[in-house]
Design a protein around this motif. Structure first.
Motif, PDB file in Angstrom:
ATOM      1  N   SER A   1       0.835  -1.045   0.100  1.00 44.18           N
ATOM      2  CA  SER A   1       0.031  -0.074   0.100  1.00 44.18           C
ATOM      3  C   SER A   1       0.847   1.411   0.068  1.00 44.18           C
ATOM      4  CB  SER A   1      -0.959   0.022   1.371  1.00 44.18           C
ATOM      5  OG  SER A   1      -2.127  -1.000   1.112  1.00 44.18           O
ATOM      6  N   PRO A   2       1.658   1.364   0.761  1.00 40.41           N
ATOM      7  CA  PRO A   2       2.558   2.483   0.633  1.00 40.41           C
ATOM      8  C   PRO A   2       3.437   2.782  -0.580  1.00 40.41           C
ATOM      9  CG  PRO A   2       3.001   1.531   2.889  1.00 40.41           C
ATOM     10  CD  PRO A   2       2.363   0.599   1.949  1.00 40.41           C
ATOM     11  N   VAL A   3       4.047   1.656  -1.136  1.00 34.29           N
ATOM     12  CA  VAL A   3       4.487   1.674  -2.548  1.00 34.29           C
ATOM     13  C   VAL A   3       3.450   2.289  -3.538  1.00 34.29           C
ATOM     14  CG1 VAL A   3       5.576   0.328  -4.236  1.00 34.29           C
ATOM     15  CG2 VAL A   3       6.326  -0.006  -1.902  1.00 34.29           C
ATOM     16  N   THR A   4       2.346   1.669  -3.391  1.00 38.16           N
ATOM     17  CA  THR A   4       1.245   2.036  -4.544  1.00 38.16           C
ATOM     18  C   THR A   4       0.975   3.721  -4.230  1.00 38.16           C
ATOM     19  OG1 THR A   4       0.358   0.054  -4.416  1.00 38.16           O
ATOM     20  CG2 THR A   4      -0.997   1.810  -5.331  1.00 38.16           C
ATOM     21  N   ARG A   5       1.005   4.110  -3.028  1.00 34.37           N
ATOM     22  CA  ARG A   5       0.666   5.417  -2.708  1.00 34.37           C
ATOM     23  C   ARG A   5       1.786   6.150  -3.214  1.00 34.37           C
ATOM     24  NH1 ARG A   5      -1.531   3.608   2.159  1.00 34.37           N
ATOM     25  NH2 ARG A   5       0.475   4.025   3.329  1.00 34.37           N
ATOM     26  N   LEU A   6       3.094   6.013  -3.184  1.00 34.67           N
ATOM     27  CA  LEU A   6       4.083   6.487  -3.448  1.00 34.67           C
ATOM     28  C   LEU A   6       4.079   6.916  -5.117  1.00 34.67           C
ATOM     29  CD1 LEU A   6       6.967   7.693  -3.146  1.00 34.67           C
ATOM     30  CD2 LEU A   6       7.893   5.186  -3.097  1.00 34.67           C
ATOM     31  N   SER A   7       3.873   5.702  -5.792  1.00 32.26           N
ATOM     32  CA  SER A   7       3.838   5.794  -7.224  1.00 32.26           C
ATOM     33  C   SER A   7       2.552   6.538  -7.651  1.00 32.26           C
ATOM     34  CB  SER A   7       3.478   4.161  -7.678  1.00 32.26           C
ATOM     35  OG  SER A   7       4.322   3.066  -7.499  1.00 32.26           O
ATOM     36  N   ALA A   8       1.771   6.919  -6.895  1.00 29.47           N
ATOM     37  CA  ALA A   8       0.205   7.429  -7.249  1.00 29.47           C
ATOM     38  C   ALA A   8       1.004   8.952  -6.895  1.00 29.47           C
ATOM     39  CB  ALA A   8      -0.938   7.457  -6.566  1.00 29.47           C
ATOM     40  N   ALA A   9       1.705   9.311  -5.977  1.00 26.23           N
ATOM     41  CA  ALA A   9       2.308  10.531  -5.720  1.00 26.23           C
ATOM     42  C   ALA A   9       3.277  11.186  -6.733  1.00 26.23           C
ATOM     43  CB  ALA A   9       2.831  10.723  -4.208  1.00 26.23           C
ATOM     44  N   ILE A  10       4.075  10.254  -7.197  1.00 30.96           N
ATOM     45  CA  ILE A  10       4.891  10.462  -8.183  1.00 30.96           C
ATOM     46  C   ILE A  10       4.324  10.888  -9.476  1.00 30.96           C
ATOM     47  CG2 ILE A  10       6.928   9.590  -9.749  1.00 30.96           C
ATOM     48  CD1 ILE A  10       7.795   8.130  -7.079  1.00 30.96           C
ATOM     49  N   ASP A  11       3.330   9.973  -9.845  1.00 29.78           N
ATOM     50  CA  ASP A  11       2.559  10.588 -11.045  1.00 29.78           C
ATOM     51  C   ASP A  11       1.793  11.869 -10.899  1.00 29.78           C
ATOM     52  OD1 ASP A  11       2.997   8.020 -12.064  1.00 29.78           O
ATOM     53  OD2 ASP A  11       1.263   6.869 -11.578  1.00 29.78           O
ATOM     54  N   THR A  12       1.501  12.103  -9.777  1.00 30.16           N
ATOM     55  CA  THR A  12       0.767  13.585  -9.551  1.00 30.16           C
ATOM     56  C   THR A  12       1.819  14.580  -9.778  1.00 30.16           C
ATOM     57  OG1 THR A  12      -0.944  12.546  -8.195  1.00 30.16           O
ATOM     58  CG2 THR A  12      -0.584  14.956  -8.045  1.00 30.16           C
ATOM     59  N   ALA A  13       2.751  14.362  -9.242  1.00 29.44           N
ATOM     60  CA  ALA A  13       3.913  15.439  -9.396  1.00 29.44           C
ATOM     61  C   ALA A  13       4.493  15.405 -10.704  1.00 29.44           C
ATOM     62  CB  ALA A  13       5.193  14.886  -8.702  1.00 29.44           C
ATOM     63  N   LEU A  14       4.589  14.377 -11.571  1.00 30.93           N
ATOM     64  CA  LEU A  14       4.904  14.431 -12.978  1.00 30.93           C
ATOM     65  C   LEU A  14       3.901  15.176 -13.565  1.00 30.93           C
ATOM     66  CD1 LEU A  14       6.019  10.865 -13.733  1.00 30.93           C
ATOM     67  CD2 LEU A  14       7.398  13.073 -13.892  1.00 30.93           C
TER      68      LEU A  14
ATOM     69  N   GLU B   1      12.983  13.989 -15.206  1.00 36.58           N
ATOM     70  CA  GLU B   1      13.673  13.164 -15.284  1.00 36.58           C
ATOM     71  C   GLU B   1      14.023  12.446 -13.994  1.00 36.58           C
ATOM     72  OE1 GLU B   1      18.562  12.016 -16.540  1.00 36.58           O
ATOM     73  OE2 GLU B   1      17.438  13.882 -16.868  1.00 36.58           O
ATOM     74  N   ALA B   2      14.173  13.159 -12.837  1.00 33.18           N
ATOM     75  CA  ALA B   2      14.383  12.349 -11.421  1.00 33.18           C
ATOM     76  C   ALA B   2      13.043  12.039 -10.966  1.00 33.18           C
ATOM     77  CB  ALA B   2      14.559  13.912 -10.509  1.00 33.18           C
ATOM     78  N   LEU B   3      11.923  12.365 -11.327  1.00 26.76           N
ATOM     79  CA  LEU B   3      10.506  11.801 -10.809  1.00 26.76           C
ATOM     80  C   LEU B   3      10.422  10.596 -11.800  1.00 26.76           C
ATOM     81  CD1 LEU B   3       8.129  14.895 -10.562  1.00 26.76           C
ATOM     82  CD2 LEU B   3       8.826  13.393  -8.614  1.00 26.76           C
ATOM     83  N   GLN B   4      10.678  10.508 -12.909  1.00 26.02           N
ATOM     84  CA  GLN B   4      10.724   9.209 -13.680  1.00 26.02           C
ATOM     85  C   GLN B   4      11.624   8.305 -13.343  1.00 26.02           C
ATOM     86  OE1 GLN B   4      11.458  10.681 -17.680  1.00 26.02           O
ATOM     87  NE2 GLN B   4       9.406  11.241 -18.192  1.00 26.02           N
TER      88      GLN B   4
END
Length: 305
Positions: free
Chosen positions: A104-117, A127-130
């Motif tokens: 669950s934390p990893v899934t939320r982390l991925s979603a947060a990165i997608d939002t930031a992208l 590039e860093a976010l990707q």
């Protein structure tokens, strides 16, 4: 000496000789029977020890009623097997629970990165976010694999075994990996003979995929996938011409999250061969790591036919 005395002496000597012969025969028969009895009981205990070494921690010896040393040894081996099974189960439960809780934390982390992208335009930040997104995806894949290994080792999988030919499975997987091998400059060859077993096709395919992927990452520029039938078993082998693995390191690399020093600079989570080993054990087979022709690594699944 009279004739009667001579006859008595001859009869006495014959009786002594017969007595000695009977005593020797009885001693030989007793020794043979005793040896067979001891051999049978020691072979039983040795077979149990072999099962434990192969990972069958549910093995138990039938306890006798004679109260001799063999019964004591049986009791101690059963207690040892119970302790090992308990420790392995606890370890599997901890790793499985940890992997489950981290999803669950990893899934939320991925979603947060997608939002930031979606909200940044600066090339360096993108590039860093990707890169962070790729790491999160890799971590999630590792967790999924760890959970799958826990399920396999715990036997919590549906029985989907069917009669299948390992050669057909190998041909399909090599066809799937040929583009990636060509892109990596690796020659992927087949050496197939029919080898029929009762097995779960999906799990065997995943095990073979992990073995091929491991060879692509850490092997040389040539990989050969072989199948053939042996006496009472079928063999599936993935051999490469890379640097191989030292004999003293081979037992370690099938453990979870174990990566050798020369593999730490490459992507991976140290779970590929663990998955292969779990699939082999689920099918009551075994995984063997040896030296391939030319000095590379040979990953061989021995599966009961």
């Amino acid at each position: 000496m009279g004739a009667s005395e001579r006859r008595f002496n001859l009869a006495f000597a014959a009786a002594i000789g017969l007595t000695i012969a009977v005593a020797v025969a009885l001693a030989l028969v007793s020794a043979l029977v005793l040896g067979l009895a001891i051999s049978s009981r020691t072979h039983e205990i040795a077979k149990a020890a072999e099962e434990l070494a192969a990972g069958n921690f549910g093995m138990r010896l039938a306890e006798g009623q004679s109260g001799d040393g063999f019964d004591h040894l049986r009791l101690q081996m059963n207690q040892m097997a119970e302790r090992i099974a308990s420790l392995v189960a606890e370890l599997g439960a901890v790793s499985g629970a940890l992997a489950h809780d981290l999803r669950s934390p990893v899934t939320r982390l991925s979603a947060a990165i997608d939002t930031a992208l979606a909200r940044v335009d600066e090339p360096g930040a993108v590039e860093a976010l990707q890169a962070a997104r790729a790491d999160a995806d890799g971590l999630r894949a590792m967790l999924e694999t760890a959970l799958e290994i826990s399920r396999l080792e715990g036997g919590a999988v549906q029985d989907r075994r069917v009669q299948l030919d390992l050669a057909a499975v190998a041909a399909d997987m090599v066809e799937l990996y040929e583009p990636l091998a060509e892109q990596s400059g690796v020659t992927l060859a087949l050496d197939l003979s029919p080898a029929w077993i009762m097995a779960d096709r999906e799990l065997i395919s995943r095990a073979l995929a992990n073995a091929i992927d491991n060879a692509l990452k850490y092997g040389g520029d040539a990989i050969t996938v072989r199948t053939h039938a042996a006496e009472g078993e079928a063999l599936l082998e993935v051999a490469d011409n890379g640097p191989g693995i030292a004999p003293e390191d081979r037992p370690r690399v099938v453990e979870r999250f174990v990566r050798l020093d020369n593999a730490r600079t490459r992507p991976g989570g140290g779970l590929g061969l663990s998955m292969v080993n779990a699939v082999a054990r689920l099918h009551r087979g075994r995984l063997e790591l040896g030296e391939a022709h030319g000095g590379g690594l040979a990953v061989t699944l021995h599966l009961p036919a």
